[in-house]
Design a protein around this motif. Sequence first.
Motif, PDB file in Angstrom:
ATOM      1  N   MET A   1       0.798  -1.267  -0.095  1.00  0.00           N
ATOM      2  CA  MET A   1       0.055   0.021  -0.112  1.00  0.00           C
ATOM      3  C   MET A   1       0.840   1.235   0.064  1.00  0.00           C
ATOM      4  O   MET A   1       1.990   1.071   0.154  1.00  0.00           O
ATOM      5  CB  MET A   1      -0.753   0.010   1.312  1.00  0.00           C
ATOM      6  CG  MET A   1      -1.866  -1.324   1.213  1.00  0.00           C
ATOM      7  SD  MET A   1      -2.974  -1.274   0.110  1.00  0.00           S
ATOM      8  CE  MET A   1      -4.278   0.148   0.488  1.00  0.00           C
ATOM      9  N   ALA A   2      -0.029   2.367  -0.241  1.00  0.00           N
ATOM     10  CA  ALA A   2       0.860   3.607  -0.277  1.00  0.00           C
ATOM     11  C   ALA A   2       1.492   4.111   1.274  1.00  0.00           C
ATOM     12  O   ALA A   2       0.940   3.523   1.954  1.00  0.00           O
ATOM     13  CB  ALA A   2       0.063   4.688  -0.927  1.00  0.00           C
ATOM     14  N   VAL A   8      -4.127   6.435  -1.130  1.00  0.00           N
ATOM     15  CA  VAL A   8      -4.009   5.135  -1.880  1.00  0.00           C
ATOM     16  C   VAL A   8      -5.202   5.340  -3.082  1.00  0.00           C
ATOM     17  O   VAL A   8      -6.228   5.944  -2.960  1.00  0.00           O
ATOM     18  CB  VAL A   8      -4.602   4.321  -0.806  1.00  0.00           C
ATOM     19  CG1 VAL A   8      -4.687   2.679  -1.678  1.00  0.00           C
ATOM     20  CG2 VAL A   8      -3.710   3.792   0.252  1.00  0.00           C
ATOM     21  N   GLN A  12      -4.204   0.916  -6.570  1.00  0.00           N
ATOM     22  CA  GLN A  12      -3.360  -0.204  -5.444  1.00  0.00           C
ATOM     23  C   GLN A  12      -4.618  -0.738  -4.791  1.00  0.00           C
ATOM     24  O   GLN A  12      -4.169  -2.030  -4.186  1.00  0.00           O
ATOM     25  CB  GLN A  12      -2.830   1.116  -4.617  1.00  0.00           C
ATOM     26  CG  GLN A  12      -1.515   1.879  -5.274  1.00  0.00           C
ATOM     27  CD  GLN A  12      -1.131   2.886  -4.495  1.00  0.00           C
ATOM     28  OE1 GLN A  12      -1.830   3.793  -4.097  1.00  0.00           O
ATOM     29  NE2 GLN A  12       0.255   2.968  -4.497  1.00  0.00           N
ATOM     30  N   GLN A  15      -5.176  -3.846  -6.823  1.00  0.00           N
ATOM     31  CA  GLN A  15      -3.982  -4.791  -6.865  1.00  0.00           C
ATOM     32  C   GLN A  15      -3.833  -5.614  -5.599  1.00  0.00           C
ATOM     33  O   GLN A  15      -3.524  -6.805  -5.514  1.00  0.00           O
ATOM     34  CB  GLN A  15      -2.604  -4.104  -7.056  1.00  0.00           C
ATOM     35  CG  GLN A  15      -1.524  -4.915  -7.356  1.00  0.00           C
ATOM     36  CD  GLN A  15      -1.645  -6.037  -8.382  1.00  0.00           C
ATOM     37  OE1 GLN A  15      -2.164  -5.746  -9.439  1.00  0.00           O
ATOM     38  NE2 GLN A  15      -1.046  -7.088  -8.124  1.00  0.00           N
ATOM     39  N   ARG A  16      -3.971  -4.802  -4.495  1.00  0.00           N
ATOM     40  CA  ARG A  16      -3.807  -5.412  -2.960  1.00  0.00           C
ATOM     41  C   ARG A  16      -4.957  -6.518  -2.718  1.00  0.00           C
ATOM     42  O   ARG A  16      -4.687  -7.618  -2.216  1.00  0.00           O
ATOM     43  CB  ARG A  16      -3.670  -4.505  -1.966  1.00  0.00           C
ATOM     44  CG  ARG A  16      -3.496  -5.064  -0.613  1.00  0.00           C
ATOM     45  CD  ARG A  16      -3.293  -4.010   0.457  1.00  0.00           C
ATOM     46  NE  ARG A  16      -3.152  -4.678   1.739  1.00  0.00           N
ATOM     47  CZ  ARG A  16      -1.940  -4.943   2.277  1.00  0.00           C
ATOM     48  NH1 ARG A  16      -0.891  -4.851   1.722  1.00  0.00           N
ATOM     49  NH2 ARG A  16      -1.907  -5.725   3.549  1.00  0.00           N
TER      50      ARG A  16
END
Length: 395
Positions: A1-2, A8, A12, A15-16
């Motif tokens: 994560m960012a 975020v 993202q 994708q996570r």
Amino acid sequence: MASAAAPVTVDQVVQRALEHSPDIRRAEQELDIATARQYADGLLPDPTLSFSTDRPGAEGFIPAFMVGLSYEVSALVDRPAKKRVAAAAFEKQQLALRWAKWQVANHAYALYISNANLDRLEKNVAQLANYQKGVSERMQGALARSDVTRDVAVHSEIAYRESVQQLDTLRQEQLKARQELNTLLELHPGTHVRLAAPPEPYEVPPDAVAHALAELGQRRPDLLALRAGYAEQDERYRAALLAQFPRLDIGVTRGRDTSRIYTSGLAVSVTLPLFNGNRGNIALEKATRESLYQEYTQRLDDAYTAVDSISSELGLLGDQLRNAQSMEAALEASVKQSRDAYGAGDITLPVLAGLESRLLTQRIGTAKLANSVLQQQVELCTLIGVSAIDHQPLP
């Protein structure tokens, strides 16, 4: 994560979610099992080696023995069908994995949009509550000076309390949505993910919906997986039909009797299909095949029905949203004019406060309608087999 400083993005989050989804992990494990089964079903059956010996109880004789090597020839008859079964099962699990990823991606996008909209909505409602609190306090001061009547002051107080209640309800929804997002992303409970502003959504074009419906059976992975499952079951039925033929074992023997005489021979054994004949398995596989066909057609009909229902609901919600946006624009113009009029002393504070409160309430209602439209669009994209972000078929 960012990082904690950077919000975020939707990419993202998606994708996570794909990396940490337990549903995807289970689908991957099922695919590993299907891969191993495909390898196992591709192996040839092993031959059978037998050995026996006899020891005579009288003098003058020697021990006898018999060695045999046989092979189940009938196992080669249904081997191609079993290999096709394994291949179809492997394809089915591949498609099931695709469908799991598809659903997780769109679900993550929906949760992202919902959380981002709830955060923005919470700020609007908090702004409304703070504004009405100030108005209520000003009305109480005006009441003390006898500038307004008691019913006006009470009405302002009630409006403020209703806004606080609405804010509490919204924060409960916000907490629930945040917990659901944390669960999907496998974050610690209580983690607050700061989300970037979501991309501006746009409606799914009607021609894209019509095109997707025309190819729905070839587009959606779950329907393709059901077709692969039917193909697998059809091959199982064929294998069961082939297995009704007698089991045939052919082998060679080499032996010696107790009088030192060596013999060689051919051994053949055949199973007589008098009582069983694999008829039970044939009936079972046939019934299962019919059940899978019915499930596929029912799933396809349900998909068409659901798409039609959501499309109709989106049409109604779209009209409501456009009307709400028009009302919000009209109220913004009225509030601007009323503020000028209040500055000139042409209208009273209760009238201005009522208009401003109504404008904030309308903004909240518009935001909720917009969120409902977005959620329905995500559901529609999932049903027709396209990405909820760019409306393109997912790989």
